[in-house]
Design a protein around this motif. Structure first.
Motif, PDB file in Angstrom:
ATOM      1  N   GLU A 215      -3.087   7.192  -9.544  1.00 47.97           N
ATOM      2  CA  GLU A 215      -1.812   6.560  -9.887  1.00 47.97           C
ATOM      3  C   GLU A 215      -1.139   5.973  -8.650  1.00 47.97           C
ATOM      4  O   GLU A 215      -0.572   4.879  -8.704  1.00 47.97           O
ATOM      5  CB  GLU A 215      -0.894   7.580 -10.551  1.00 47.97           C
ATOM      6  N   ARG A 216      -1.213   6.697  -7.542  1.00 52.14           N
ATOM      7  CA  ARG A 216      -0.594   6.200  -6.313  1.00 52.14           C
ATOM      8  C   ARG A 216      -1.317   4.961  -5.820  1.00 52.14           C
ATOM      9  O   ARG A 216      -0.697   3.986  -5.384  1.00 52.14           O
ATOM     10  CB  ARG A 216      -0.622   7.295  -5.246  1.00 52.14           C
ATOM     11  N   ALA A 217      -2.646   4.986  -5.888  1.00 51.34           N
ATOM     12  CA  ALA A 217      -3.426   3.819  -5.457  1.00 51.34           C
ATOM     13  C   ALA A 217      -3.095   2.611  -6.316  1.00 51.34           C
ATOM     14  O   ALA A 217      -2.971   1.485  -5.808  1.00 51.34           O
ATOM     15  CB  ALA A 217      -4.915   4.132  -5.533  1.00 51.34           C
ATOM     16  N   GLN A 218      -2.933   2.829  -7.627  1.00 49.78           N
ATOM     17  CA  GLN A 218      -2.607   1.726  -8.533  1.00 49.78           C
ATOM     18  C   GLN A 218      -1.260   1.117  -8.188  1.00 49.78           C
ATOM     19  O   GLN A 218      -1.089  -0.106  -8.196  1.00 49.78           O
ATOM     20  CB  GLN A 218      -2.615   2.236  -9.980  1.00 49.78           C
ATOM     21  N   ARG A 219      -0.274   1.968  -7.869  1.00 52.61           N
ATOM     22  CA  ARG A 219       1.056   1.465  -7.495  1.00 52.61           C
ATOM     23  C   ARG A 219       0.978   0.658  -6.198  1.00 52.61           C
ATOM     24  O   ARG A 219       1.626  -0.390  -6.066  1.00 52.61           O
ATOM     25  CB  ARG A 219       2.036   2.628  -7.327  1.00 52.61           C
ATOM     26  N   MET A 220       0.174   1.125  -5.246  1.00 61.10           N
ATOM     27  CA  MET A 220       0.035   0.419  -3.965  1.00 61.10           C
ATOM     28  C   MET A 220      -0.649  -0.934  -4.167  1.00 61.10           C
ATOM     29  O   MET A 220      -0.316  -1.919  -3.513  1.00 61.10           O
ATOM     30  CB  MET A 220      -0.740   1.280  -2.971  1.00 61.10           C
ATOM     31  N   LEU A 221      -1.603  -0.987  -5.092  1.00 65.62           N
ATOM     32  CA  LEU A 221      -2.267  -2.242  -5.416  1.00 65.62           C
ATOM     33  C   LEU A 221      -1.303  -3.208  -6.100  1.00 65.62           C
ATOM     34  O   LEU A 221      -1.289  -4.406  -5.810  1.00 65.62           O
ATOM     35  CB  LEU A 221      -3.485  -1.981  -6.306  1.00 65.62           C
ATOM     36  N   GLU A 222      -0.498  -2.691  -7.001  1.00 66.21           N
ATOM     37  CA  GLU A 222       0.461  -3.535  -7.725  1.00 66.21           C
ATOM     38  C   GLU A 222       1.531  -4.094  -6.786  1.00 66.21           C
ATOM     39  O   GLU A 222       1.971  -5.238  -6.941  1.00 66.21           O
ATOM     40  CB  GLU A 222       1.109  -2.722  -8.847  1.00 66.21           C
ATOM     41  N   ARG A 223       1.960  -3.297  -5.808  1.00 65.24           N
ATOM     42  CA  ARG A 223       2.983  -3.741  -4.855  1.00 65.24           C
ATOM     43  C   ARG A 223       2.403  -4.620  -3.749  1.00 65.24           C
ATOM     44  O   ARG A 223       3.149  -5.239  -2.996  1.00 65.24           O
ATOM     45  CB  ARG A 223       3.688  -2.535  -4.220  1.00 65.24           C
ATOM     46  N   GLY A 224       1.088  -4.640  -3.625  1.00 64.03           N
ATOM     47  CA  GLY A 224       0.462  -5.423  -2.571  1.00 64.03           C
ATOM     48  C   GLY A 224       0.359  -4.688  -1.249  1.00 64.03           C
ATOM     49  O   GLY A 224      -0.035  -5.282  -0.234  1.00 64.03           O
ATOM     50  N   THR A 225       0.689  -3.390  -1.235  1.00 65.03           N
ATOM     51  CA  THR A 225       0.523  -2.599  -0.018  1.00 65.03           C
ATOM     52  C   THR A 225      -0.951  -2.481   0.323  1.00 65.03           C
ATOM     53  O   THR A 225      -1.335  -2.447   1.496  1.00 65.03           O
ATOM     54  CB  THR A 225       1.133  -1.187  -0.194  1.00 65.03           C
ATOM     55  N   ILE A 226      -1.764  -2.419  -0.716  1.00 63.88           N
ATOM     56  CA  ILE A 226      -3.219  -2.517  -0.562  1.00 63.88           C
ATOM     57  C   ILE A 226      -3.674  -3.710  -1.382  1.00 63.88           C
ATOM     58  O   ILE A 226      -3.374  -3.810  -2.575  1.00 63.88           O
ATOM     59  CB  ILE A 226      -3.941  -1.243  -1.029  1.00 63.88           C
ATOM     60  N   GLU A 227      -4.376  -4.613  -0.736  1.00 69.32           N
ATOM     61  CA  GLU A 227      -4.861  -5.819  -1.401  1.00 69.32           C
ATOM     62  C   GLU A 227      -6.377  -5.837  -1.357  1.00 69.32           C
ATOM     63  O   GLU A 227      -6.983  -5.645  -0.300  1.00 69.32           O
ATOM     64  CB  GLU A 227      -4.306  -7.066  -0.706  1.00 69.32           C
ATOM     65  N   VAL A 228      -6.995  -6.039  -2.506  1.00 69.40           N
ATOM     66  CA  VAL A 228      -8.450  -6.154  -2.592  1.00 69.40           C
ATOM     67  C   VAL A 228      -8.756  -7.538  -3.151  1.00 69.40           C
ATOM     68  O   VAL A 228      -8.342  -7.873  -4.259  1.00 69.40           O
ATOM     69  CB  VAL A 228      -9.060  -5.064  -3.497  1.00 69.40           C
TER      70      VAL A 228
END
Length: 344
Positions: A215-228
């Motif tokens: 869930e935390r990874a998904q939130r970071m992906l949605e916010r753009g903190t982690i971009e793939v």
């Protein structure tokens, strides 16, 4: 540990000597031995010996390397005595490290925790090559990790990136790969662009899920903190305050690699990982990674770490498979040179 002794048979009867190791604490010895002697079996197979337990005494028998087996057992006992719980993979890594570097201090490996995975397992260097790679990841702003599959090139880089993000050293992480087509054209695959490129990026998602709860990874992906994103999405950007990892770098073209390297912005770090023996481009010489390693060889502020089959941390058979293919390539090259010289 109280001591060790070499026991020989009486009356001159030919037999294999046994080496006995006596440890101080029965509880710690049980932790060292593992459930149903699982740790002893791992060490025994690797060293060509059999190891049995009686109380706090371990006996090493067989024609293999008693000294090396004893070293692994003593080093692991010291690790357990420091309060660390042993897992079979820890034992496998200890064997690999001490076979490559007999004088290694295992504490320097086991205590060098980059990150703790979602399962609670510490992520640490697991071979001398990985330790050198980790040192270069920490030292250089741009670093190449070169080696075969299973050596932890991308996994370690991602762990370092997430640790840097957690410490506030970077604002975001960017993970990218070239979308090299192997038999199928992207345009003919079903779905929108994201669905088309996701299969290429799946290994990055898998590593990410091992280090950050879902869930935390998904939130970071949605916010753009982690971009793939696929490598093509990097064009025209300046990546500032980011930890950028390019995976499968051997499958970039020369133009793509130059484009990627020149995206480096203020406060950013870059890691390029790949196996230059597994280029999927039409011509091996077109590889941007191969070319970059040649062009940038004289740039002392760029780090390059080379890993080998001895650094493979997947199933032990993976290292054997890699060695077998390398041997076949070597034999084929020798045959070609022999035929060529014979025609002169």
């Amino acid at each position: 540990m109280l001591g060790s002794a070499r026991n020989t048979p009486r009356c001159g009867i030919p037999a294999t000597d046994a080496t006995a190791l006596v440890f101080d604490d029965n509880t710690l010895t049980r932790e060292l031995v593992g459930e149903l002697g699982s740790h002893l079996k791992i060490i025994g197979r690797a060293m060509g010996v059999s190891i049995s337990q009686r109380g706090n005494t371990l006996s090493i028998r067989g024609d293999g390397d008693h000294e090396a087996a004893g070293t692994v057992l003593r080093e692991l006992y010291a690790i357990v005595a420091d309060g660390r719980a042993l897992h079979p993979t820890d034992v496998q890594h200890a064997v690999r490290i001490l076979r490559s570097e007999p004088d290694a201090d295992l504490h320097r490996y086991f205590d060098d925790t980059v990150l703790v995975s979602v399962t609670g397992r510490p992520i640490t260097p697991r071979s001398p090559g990985q330790r050198t790679y980790l040192e270069k990841l920490r030292r250089f702003e741009v670093c190449f990790g070169v080696g075969p599959a299973g050596t932890g090139k991308t996994y370690l880089a991602m762990a370092v990136a997430i640790a840097a993000l957690q410490r506030g050293e970077v604002r975001k992480i960017v993970l990218t790969r070239p979308a090299v087509e192997a038999g199928e054209k992207l345009g003919f695959l079903p779905g929108d662009l994201t669905e088309k490129v996701d299969p290429y990026l799946r290994p990055l998602y898998d590593a990410l899920s091992d280090m950050i709860p879902g869930e935390r990874a998904q939130r970071m992906l949605e916010r753009g903190t982690i971009e793939v994103a696929p490598l093509a999405f990097m064009r025209g950007r300046t990546l500032g305050g980011a930890y950028v990892i390019l995976d499968e770098g051997q499958n970039t073209t020369r133009e793509q690699m130059k484009m990627f390297l020149t995206r480096l912005g203020e406060g950013s770090r870059m890691v390029i990982t790949g196996d230059i023996t597994q280029v999927d481009l039409p011509r091996h010489g077109d590889s941007g990674m191969v070319n970059a390693l040649e062009v940038l060889a004289g740039v002392k502020t760029i780090g390059v770490a080379h890993l080998s089959s001895s650094d493979v941390v997947r199933h032990p058979l993976v290292a054997d498979i890699i060695d077998a293919y390398e041997q076949q390539s070597s034999d084929a090259g020798r045959d070609r040179r022999h035929k060529s010289s014979g025609r002169r």
